[in-house]
Enzyme design. Structure first.
Site, PDB file in Angstrom:
ATOM      1  N   ASN B 137       0.762  -1.237   0.136  1.00 41.35           N
ATOM      2  CA  ASN B 137       0.096   0.210  -0.283  1.00 41.35           C
ATOM      3  C   ASN B 137       0.794   1.351  -0.003  1.00 41.35           C
ATOM      4  OD1 ASN B 137      -0.340  -1.387   2.763  1.00 41.35           O
ATOM      5  ND2 ASN B 137      -0.927   0.655   3.368  1.00 41.35           N
ATOM      6  N   ASP B 138       0.736   2.342   0.825  1.00 41.53           N
ATOM      7  CA  ASP B 138       1.428   3.531   0.868  1.00 41.53           C
ATOM      8  C   ASP B 138       3.011   3.580   0.517  1.00 41.53           C
ATOM      9  OD1 ASP B 138      -0.175   4.704   4.012  1.00 41.53           O
ATOM     10  OD2 ASP B 138      -0.998   3.533   2.284  1.00 41.53           O
ATOM     11  N   TRP B 162      -3.977  -6.583   2.901  1.00 41.32           N
ATOM     12  CA  TRP B 162      -3.249  -5.785   4.250  1.00 41.32           C
ATOM     13  C   TRP B 162      -3.031  -6.623   5.574  1.00 41.32           C
ATOM     14  CZ3 TRP B 162      -4.489  -3.859   9.040  1.00 41.32           C
ATOM     15  CH2 TRP B 162      -3.773  -2.749   9.516  1.00 41.32           C
ATOM     16  N   GLU B 316      -5.140  11.531   6.720  1.00 39.31           N
ATOM     17  CA  GLU B 316      -4.136  10.216   6.586  1.00 39.31           C
ATOM     18  C   GLU B 316      -3.152  10.787   5.738  1.00 39.31           C
ATOM     19  OE1 GLU B 316      -5.336   5.991   7.478  1.00 39.31           O
ATOM     20  OE2 GLU B 316      -6.351   6.435   5.605  1.00 39.31           O
TER      21      GLU B 316
END
Lengths: 171, 646
Positions: B137-138, B162, B316
């Site tokens: 992800n990020d 995740w 976020e």
């Protein structure tokens, strides 16, 4: 005088428990009101003793757990149909894969996400669960058959949508 | 309940005791994780090394010059007539050393189900960053250091979903070809036992590199930690050290234990200290906390917030950076002054989109104010109108540009992700500058290095696409493309047309099949010959009652696949088109990701596409014009895109 104070002290503490339970009952009710299936939500939460002392995140975890139970039962049901309905094996196989994804990936991910405070991944997990249940249902019509597991699939979809709605409140 | 900024700020107080905050609203959670599944159904392809260069493919087609479309279709209805002659390219499997024989469709693959290995293998990209397998992800800590571009990323090593996250790591000389390195940071301390979450890198004036990142502790409290290279002279920065005094920051009073994450790159204050910002929320107000530090070990929480916007929820991956008002280059994060504006960006937990706003930073107060409060963070402009989240910029001092990375998730089912063994991509890195013409938005454009993958150009000049028609573009292959095009609608038609109230919305107005007077028109990418599957990317022009035109830019996934377990949304937005500008579009097609840019990057849309038929040899590209009242003239350059080492 001391006895009086003692009586007051005792009675206050005796009343504490029911007051707390009422407060949490209110939380459970208001949480369930914001989900698509109030009764399913209420009965699922009330049947789990942890719901009486939990916050919204705990209620979410309970509902994710209930989703896992339903998905696991789905896998068992699919296995039992495999022998009795050989003509449906292709769809049953696909369904098994979809529910395995729920039990092995979506649910553990959702639990980790709720525990850790990144609820969006829990929402994704429950959203995917509903999609997998719908895809299982469609796999029968895609293969030109009537689904023998409509109620089962709907059950998973409904409970996943309730879990999703509860998790949404955390965002 | 709408909280005012001062209400919100007053509720956060500083404290000297690290854990003395209000009783936690969240109780202790049972740590009952099931072990996630290991990728169980590996196909042979994952045993083969990642993408080989396609030098042989280039040689095969080097002889082709510019080609006119073979079937210029001018009939009144969208037609599927005439298959352009195709030279069959090698399937991607062969490039990876797998025999052609393994790509024959499975029994009954006329219907799209089940997902065949052929269909799933095709989905993997050729020039977008992705780990070999499992979940990403990020983007984290992007930085140019000692001659290498570094990209770290949220990585789950155990499953394509995740979970307990670590920092993956890769390096590149050109942002396009990557060398994957060992995991940079694992969950091996109590303060990041539940996850080594997102963070950013700062290069200090003496050349030192430091990283601040969020750890999810053994009790699932979100804290900030300091880390730095074990060996700063190792250009690959393989090994990392966590500061023994971690955590350096814990949630301050008034901030929930689980609303404190994603520290930014630091920038210099007028006093010569370092400053960072960290997103959070108070009730439903999204906020950004500000901390000053001299050593990245002890921090001082500022009294105020950098900014807050009611109703936006948790912020976020906050990002904060300067952009030049006049210049074409990016700016180091510490730059400030009269020629500079500042961007605040945040990822909205609530709606999974990245929003930004341009405004003015007051370095003395540590506060930022948007130029246009109606387009504030979280309620105004988005970086991208498709799938685009947790993005992060860095200042690339190598080429003096600000570069943007973003996480692009899957929009198929988890069952498919498990079957194919991976999930998520990074979008193509983009440069960011202020749009000098509008002054009210940024421009994003794929980094110039991506052009190095261009090969085998096909030019289609001044193609007239009549109202309601479809033009197949004859190309050697259509799964890896760079398309640059200009469109013109017929001026006389536009003048003659009566205006009407414009109420167009890409998502709600029926996609490319819904015809208007002046649109939709554009391309159908990843299209099957009968258009059983296709993904239109298009302009929709509307004339208002005042005679002014509004232009919308959309990507339509509603017919992208016969599969019914993939997302079929339509994405898009209005795009500013200034007087004298032609309608311009660029589209990068890379298997299951399509990135579309309008007006040189004023409006961007990233899509995930999962066709069952329009893959390999059967993927095609069409021009279409579904407008009822006007013909459209298009000039198009289409390059085949080589594969990169990703």
């Amino acid at each position: 005088m001391k006895l009086f104070s003692l009586l007051i002290f005792l009675s206050l503490h005796l009343f504490e428990a029911p007051l707390t339970a009422m407060g949490d009952r209110k939380l459970i009710e208001s949480t369930c009101k914001a989900t698509p299936s109030y009764n399913l939500c209420l009965s699922t939460l009330l049947s789990n003793p942890k719901s009486s002392s939990g916050d919204v995140s705990d209620l979410g975890l309970i509902m994710v757990g209930a989703t896992r139970v339903k998905a696991t039962q789905a896998i068992q049901h699919i296995k039992s149909l495999y022998r009795s309905h050989p003509e449906l094996r292709r769809s049953l196989n696909q369904c098994a894969q979809m529910y395995m994804a729920v039990v092995k990936a979506d649910v553990p991910s959702a639990i980790q996400a709720l525990d850790g405070g990144q609820p969006k991944f829990a929402e994704d997990g429950m959203a995917d669960t509903a999609v997998e249940a719908q895809a299982c249902e469609r796999s029968f019509s895609d293969g030109g058959h009537k689904s023998p597991v409509t109620v089962m699939n709907k059950g998973v979809e409904n409970i996943a949508n309730v879990a999703r709605a509860i998790i949404r409140m955390l965002l | 309940m709408m909280a005012s900024l001062s209400d919100v700020e007053n509720s956060i107080t500083t404290s000297t005791l690290p854990y003395s905050y209000a009783p936690l609203p969240n109780g202790e959670q049972p740590a009952g994780n099931d072990r996630p599944v290991h990728s169980s159904r590996k196909t042979a392809l994952f045993l083969v090394s990642v993408f080989l260069a396609v030098a042989s493919l280039v040689a095969l087609f080097a002889g082709n010059g510019p080609v006119l479309p073979k079937n210029l279709n001018t009939s009144a209805v969208p037609s599927t007539a005439g298959m352009p002659e195709k030279v069959a390219p090698l399937s991607r499997g062969v490039e990876k050393g797998v025999s052609e024989k393994s790509f024959h469709p499975l029994l009954g693959a006329d219907n799209s189900f089940p997902w065949s290995n052929n269909m799933l293998d095709w989905q993997r990209t050729a020039f977008h960053f992705q780990p070999k397998k499992n979940w990403m992800n990020d983007p984290n800590g992007p930085v140019f250091y000692n001659g290498w571009y570094h990209l770290f990323y949220q990585y789950h090593p155990d499953a394509p979903v995740w979970g307990k996250i670590v920092w993956g790591h890769a390096v590149s000389k050109d942002l396009i070809n990557w060398r994957h390195l060992p995991i940079a940071m694992e969950t091996d301390e109590w303060y990041d036992e539940q996850g080594v979450w997102t963070g950013s890198a700062t290069i200090l004036p003496n050349g030192e590199l430091v990283v601040l990142y969020t750890g999810s502790t053994n009790e699932s409290v979100q804290v900030q930690n300091l880390a730095y290279p074990a060996d700063p002279s190792d250009p690959l920065l393989i090994k990392w050290v966590k500061y023994p005094g971690n955590p350096v920051l814990v949630p301050p009073p008034g901030i929930d234990n689980k609303d404190f994450r994603d520290p930014t790159t630091a920038w210099k204050t007028p006093e010569g200290k370092w400053r960072i910002t960290i997103g959070s929320k108070i009730n439903k107000t999204g906020i950004s906390l500000v901390y000053d530090t001299e050593d990245f070990k002890t921090f001082e929480l500022l009294d105020g917030l950098l900014h807050a916007v009611p109703g936006t929820g948790m912020w976020e991956c906050v990002d904060f950076y300067p952009i030049s008002k006049q210049g074409e280059n990016g700016l180091d994060t510490s730059v400030d002054g009269p020629g500079v504006k500042h961007v605040v960006k945040a990822s909205m937990d609530d709606d999974r989109n990245d929003y930004y706003a341009i405004g003015t930073y007051d370095a003395y107060k540590g506060k930022w104010t948007p130029d246009n409060p109606t387009l504030d963070v979280g309620i105004g402009l988005r970086y991208d109108y498709g799938i685009y989240y947790a993005s992060k910029t860095f200042y690339d001092q190598n080429k003096q540009r600000r570069v943007l990375w973003s996480w692009i998730k899957e929009t198929d089912t988890e069952a498919s992700d498990i079957k194919k063994g991976w999930a998520s991509l990074m979008g193509v890195p983009r440069t960011i500058v202020l749009d000098k013409k509008t002054q009210s938005n940024i421009i994003q454009w794929p980094v110039e290095e991506i052009n190095l993958l261009r090969t085998n150009l096909t030019v289609f000049k001044n193609v007239v696409v009549e109202s309601g028609s479809l033009v197949p573009l004859n190309l050697p292959s259509a799964s890896q493309l760079d398309i640059v095009a200009e469109f013109e609608v017929d001026k006389k038609t536009v003048e003659r047309l009566n205006g009407a109230d414009i109420a167009y919305d890409c998502a709600k107005n029926g996609g490319a099949a819904q015809r208007g007077a002046l649109g939709p028109f554009g391309f159908s990418v990843l299209a099957h010959e009968g258009l059983a599957e296709h993904t239109p990317v298009y302009f929709y022009v509307a004339k208002g009652v005042d005679g002014n035109l509004q232009t919308f830019f959309c990507a339509d996934q509603s017919r992208s696949s016969n599969a019914n377990d993939v997302d079929k949304s339509i994405y898009g937005s209005i795009v500013p088109v200034l007087k004298g500008e032609k309608l311009a579009m660029r589209i990068l097609v890379d298997h299951s990701i399509v990135e579309s840019f309008a007006q040189e990057g004023r409006t961007c849309i990233t899509s995930r596409v999962y066709p069952t038929k329009a893959i390999n040899n059967n993927a095609q590209l069409f021009l279409f014009n579904n407008a009822t009242a006007t013909k459209v003239t298009a000039s198009v350059n289409v390059w085949q895109m080589n594969s990169a080492h990703v």
